[in-house]
Write an enzyme that holds these catalytic residues in place. Structure first.
Site, PDB file in Angstrom:
ATOM      1  N   CYS A  35       0.829  -1.209   0.000  1.00 18.21           N
ATOM      2  CA  CYS A  35       0.000   0.000   0.000  1.00 18.21           C
ATOM      3  C   CYS A  35       0.864   1.260   0.000  1.00 18.21           C
ATOM      4  O   CYS A  35       0.353   2.351  -0.238  1.00 18.21           O
ATOM      5  CB  CYS A  35      -0.939   0.003   1.197  1.00 18.21           C
ATOM      6  SG  CYS A  35      -0.091  -0.004   2.767  1.00 18.21           S
ATOM      7  N   CYS A 104      -2.476  -3.192   8.703  1.00 14.44           N
ATOM      8  CA  CYS A 104      -2.166  -1.822   9.126  1.00 14.44           C
ATOM      9  C   CYS A 104      -1.662  -1.811  10.573  1.00 14.44           C
ATOM     10  O   CYS A 104      -0.756  -1.047  10.919  1.00 14.44           O
ATOM     11  CB  CYS A 104      -3.387  -0.930   8.987  1.00 14.44           C
ATOM     12  SG  CYS A 104      -4.286  -1.167   7.435  1.00 14.44           S
TER      13      CYS A 104
HETATM   14 FE1  FES Z   1      -1.516   0.437   4.240  1.00 12.25          FE
HETATM   15 FE2  FES Z   1      -3.400   0.481   6.034  1.00 12.25          FE
HETATM   16  S1  FES Z   1      -3.645   0.305   3.897  1.00 12.25           S
HETATM   17  S2  FES Z   1      -1.277   0.497   6.342  1.00 12.25           S
END
Ligand code: FES
Length: 129
Positions: A35, A104
């Site tokens: 991400c 996360c």
């Molecule tokens: Fe990357 Fe939450 S989507 S840390």
């Protein structure tokens, strides 16, 4: 149906302990390659007690809420205890995260572990010198 617990929303909107500690005793930075989110933890440690902790998170709401909660969980705690902190404990303290957001909270666990590693390696250098 609410996707996020009130605690998650609260820590996302009003994150605790945001910022930088200039003369930190340990700094840890981790990222999630998928991400692209990044989390940085700063620790102030006195006699193996975490006296202060601050974080900067460039990431999603769950990452911000997780780092905020994690700082609250380790502040004032002994280093040994902070090392035991798991991402599950962080997520539980937030009254849960959606499954696909559990990674996360892993950032928070890893950032703290990195910062403590940094603290230990600096301490070793000092005692050697
Ligand atoms: Fe990357 Fe939450 S989507 S840390």
């Amino acid at each position: 149906m609410a996707l996020y617990s009130e605690k998650v929303m609260d820590h996302f909107r009003n994150p605790r302990n945001v910022g930088v500690i200039e003369d930190a005793d340990g700094v840890g930075e981790v990222g999630n390659a998928k991400c692209g989110d990044i989390m940085k933890m700063y620790l102030k440690i006195d006699n193996d007690i975490i006296t202060d902790v601050k974080f900067e998170t460039f990431g999603c709401g769950s990452a911000i809420a997780s780092s905020s909660m994690a700082t609250e969980l380790i502040k004032g705690r002994p280093v040994d205890e902070a090392l035991q902190l798991t991402n599950k404990a962080v997520a539980e303290a937030l009254d849960g995260l959606p499954d696909y957001k559990m990674h996360c909270s892993v950032l928070a666990e890893e950032a703290i572990k990195n910062a403590l590693d940094d603290y230990h390696s600096k301490k070793d250098l000092k005692t050697e010198g």
